[in-house]
Scaffold this active site. Structure first.
Site: not given
Ligand code: PNS
Length: 185
Positions: A24, A48, A98, A136
């Site tokens: 990040h 989430k 990514r 994360s």
């Protein structure tokens, strides 16, 4: 004739940031170089599940992390991202890609955001190669199992993770190494 352009570009970098990772921060650094002002925006009502860190804790960590940048601020938002972006007067959304696996989810989200707010552009940037596998969710999963994540998260996040020892992904909270899905931050 001297022409002065007052056309500043503000962008929003949205996410759940639970917790912030070096990936990040890498993206924040890249984004801050190409826009005049970058707002790191933490989603408050994430679907989430129960986050490990409260919104206030995530905001505090990010605020500390972005101090070296003169043009980055931290905010929280609820509801539609495009509404928040409009409210902020932003012209762009920043997202990281990514790997190819991120692409489909990010593409759908960008197209939906474009449908909702055609005036907003989504800018995709790639983090440094060394962070392309970092999320994360993985950080929490690996940390829970005793793995060393020190090189993948800011030191202050490591400290706060340690203070959450025991709360890091108790069974059944979905923080699982094998259950990642596209869009995991
Ligand atoms: O990095 P993350 O955690 O995958 O971030 C996802 C986020 C916060 C960018 C996304 O869930 C979002 O924008 N939520 C706000 C609600 C919204 O605007 N939904 C429509 C987007 S298609």
């Amino acid at each position: 004739m001297l022409l002065i352009r007052m056309n500043t570009v503000k962008a929003i970098y949205p996410g759940t940031f639970d917790p912030p990772t070096n990936g990040h921060l890498d993206l924040i650094e890249r984004g801050a170089k190409i826009v005049d002002h970058l707002v790191v925006a933490i989603l408050r009502n994430s679907s989430k599940g129960e986050p490990l860190f409260t919104t206030a804790e995530r905001a505090a960590m990010l605020t500390e992390c972005v101090k070296p940048f003169g043009n980055v601020s931290v905010a929280t938002f609820d509801g539609l991202l495009v509404d928040f972006a409009r409210q902020e007067g932003a012209r762009a959304l920043l997202r990281g890609i990514r790997a190819i696996s991120d692409y489909e989810y990010e593409f759908q989200m960008a197209m939906m955001n474009r449908k909702l707010a055609p005036e907003l552009e989504t800018i995709f940037m790639m983090p440094a190669e060394k962070y392309t596998y970092v999320s994360s969710r993985l950080i929490k999963g690996v940390y829970r199992l005793g793995g060393d994540v020190a090189e993948l998260i800011p030191p202050l996040v490591l400290e706060r993770l340690a203070s959450k020892r025991g709360a890091v992904a108790p069974e059944g909270t979905g923080v699982d190494l094998v259950e990642g899905s596209p869009g995991d931050d």
